[in-house]
Design an enzyme around this catalytic site. Structure first.
Site, PDB file in Angstrom:
ATOM      1  N   THR A  27      33.215  33.144 101.898  1.00 16.08           N
ATOM      2  CA  THR A  27      34.558  32.746 101.929  1.00 16.08           C
ATOM      3  C   THR A  27      34.581  31.353 101.878  1.00 16.08           C
ATOM      4  OG1 THR A  27      34.806  32.273 104.147  1.00 16.08           O
ATOM      5  CG2 THR A  27      35.241  34.619 103.646  1.00 16.08           C
ATOM      6  N   ALA A  56      30.978  31.351 106.624  1.00 17.91           N
ATOM      7  CA  ALA A  56      32.549  30.674 107.111  1.00 17.91           C
ATOM      8  C   ALA A  56      32.178  29.249 106.775  1.00 17.91           C
ATOM      9  CB  ALA A  56      32.869  30.991 108.385  1.00 17.91           C
ATOM     10  N   ILE A  82      26.993  29.775 108.581  1.00 12.80           N
ATOM     11  CA  ILE A  82      27.695  28.662 108.359  1.00 12.80           C
ATOM     12  C   ILE A  82      27.600  28.010 106.897  1.00 12.80           C
ATOM     13  CG2 ILE A  82      28.239  26.218 109.244  1.00 12.80           C
ATOM     14  CD1 ILE A  82      28.836  28.481 111.256  1.00 12.80           C
ATOM     15  N   LYS A  83      28.834  27.780 106.470  1.00 16.81           N
ATOM     16  CA  LYS A  83      28.579  27.162 104.848  1.00 16.81           C
ATOM     17  C   LYS A  83      28.826  25.557 104.968  1.00 16.81           C
ATOM     18  CE  LYS A  83      30.393  29.011 100.750  1.00 16.81           C
ATOM     19  NZ  LYS A  83      31.706  29.672 100.047  1.00 16.81           N
ATOM     20  N   VAL A  84      28.026  24.967 104.572  1.00 16.61           N
ATOM     21  CA  VAL A  84      28.062  23.525 104.563  1.00 16.61           C
ATOM     22  C   VAL A  84      28.157  22.807 103.047  1.00 16.61           C
ATOM     23  CG1 VAL A  84      27.035  23.205 106.662  1.00 16.61           C
ATOM     24  CG2 VAL A  84      25.775  23.016 105.065  1.00 16.61           C
TER      25      VAL A  84
END
Ligand code: G3P
Length: 217
Positions: A27, A56, A82-84
């Site tokens: 997402t 996310a 975790i998307k960074v």
């Protein structure tokens, strides 16, 4: 090759999960906006449908903010990834989360140089955006070829190449030919992968011939 679906639409995810084709979900803030629902609620719901990684994305620009937001997001479910963003602060956050055993997807990658940094930061996934490079007249798939080649040169690079901003079935086929580990694909493109006019024509003929036999099954 793993297939992730690039959506925050729970109905779409449920539909695809039933095919057994889904290995994960990605997402981003734009997809959350499109879904029109509470971010954490949607991520929790998706994590209940799909066992694989569910990306996310943090929205802070600085390391402390990313750390705070990511620490909240990982509490949602054990398969939250975790998307960074691919910035220096994003890379610091990548290292922080991977050191804790959390999966990290480093996003908004547009160059091989950026992909090297993500691998060095221990990213679980690097997300090069092929469609957006094509949009500005560059060759998105050439970037995938470069990253796969570079990563294959170094055993210590364990980062998986996650082809993102996929716009059509050829992006998926080329990604597979290049040996990319994952493609995150919009639901409509996953469905397009199954289509071929000769399949439809063949089915039509089989159905007509079967009807002509007068038999029942
Ligand atoms: O999730 C990131 C990426 O797949 C976005 O795709 O089509 O907005 O460039 P797109």
């Amino acid at each position: 090759m793993k297939f992730f679906v690039d959506t925050a639409d729970v109905a779409e995810i449920k539909d695809l999960a039933a095919t057994g084709l889904l290995d994960g979900v990605t997402t981003n803030p734009s997809l959350i906006k499109k879904a029109g629902r509470d971010f954490k609620e949607v991520i929790a719901e998706i994590c209940g449908i799909v066992d694989g990684p569910v990306s996310a994305e943090v929205v802070a620009m600085d390391f402390d903010g990313m750390k705070r937001q990511g620490d909240e997001l990982v509490k949602i479910a054990k398969n939250v990834c975790i998307k960074v963003p691919l910035t220096i602060d994003g890379l610091k956050a990548c290292k922080y989360f991977t050191d804790k055993g959390t999966q990290v997807n480093v996003t908004l990658c547009f160059s091989a140089a950026q992909a090297i940094l993500a691998a060095k930061a221990g990213a679980t996934f690097i997300s090069p955006f092929v469609g957006r490079l094509d949009d500005i007249g560059q060759d998105g798939m050439e970037l995938i070829s470069d990253i796969v080649e570079i990563y294959n040169n170094y055993q210590e690079f364990t980062t998986e190449v996650l082809v993102a901003s996929v716009r059509n079935p050829m992006h998926v086929v080329l990604a597979a030919k290049l040996g990319a580990h994952v493609a995150t694909i919009p639901a409509n493109v996953i469905k397009q992968l199954a289509l071929h006019p000769l399949t439809d024509k063949g089915l039509d003929q089989f159905n007509k011939d079967w009807a002509a036999t007068g038999q029942k099954l």
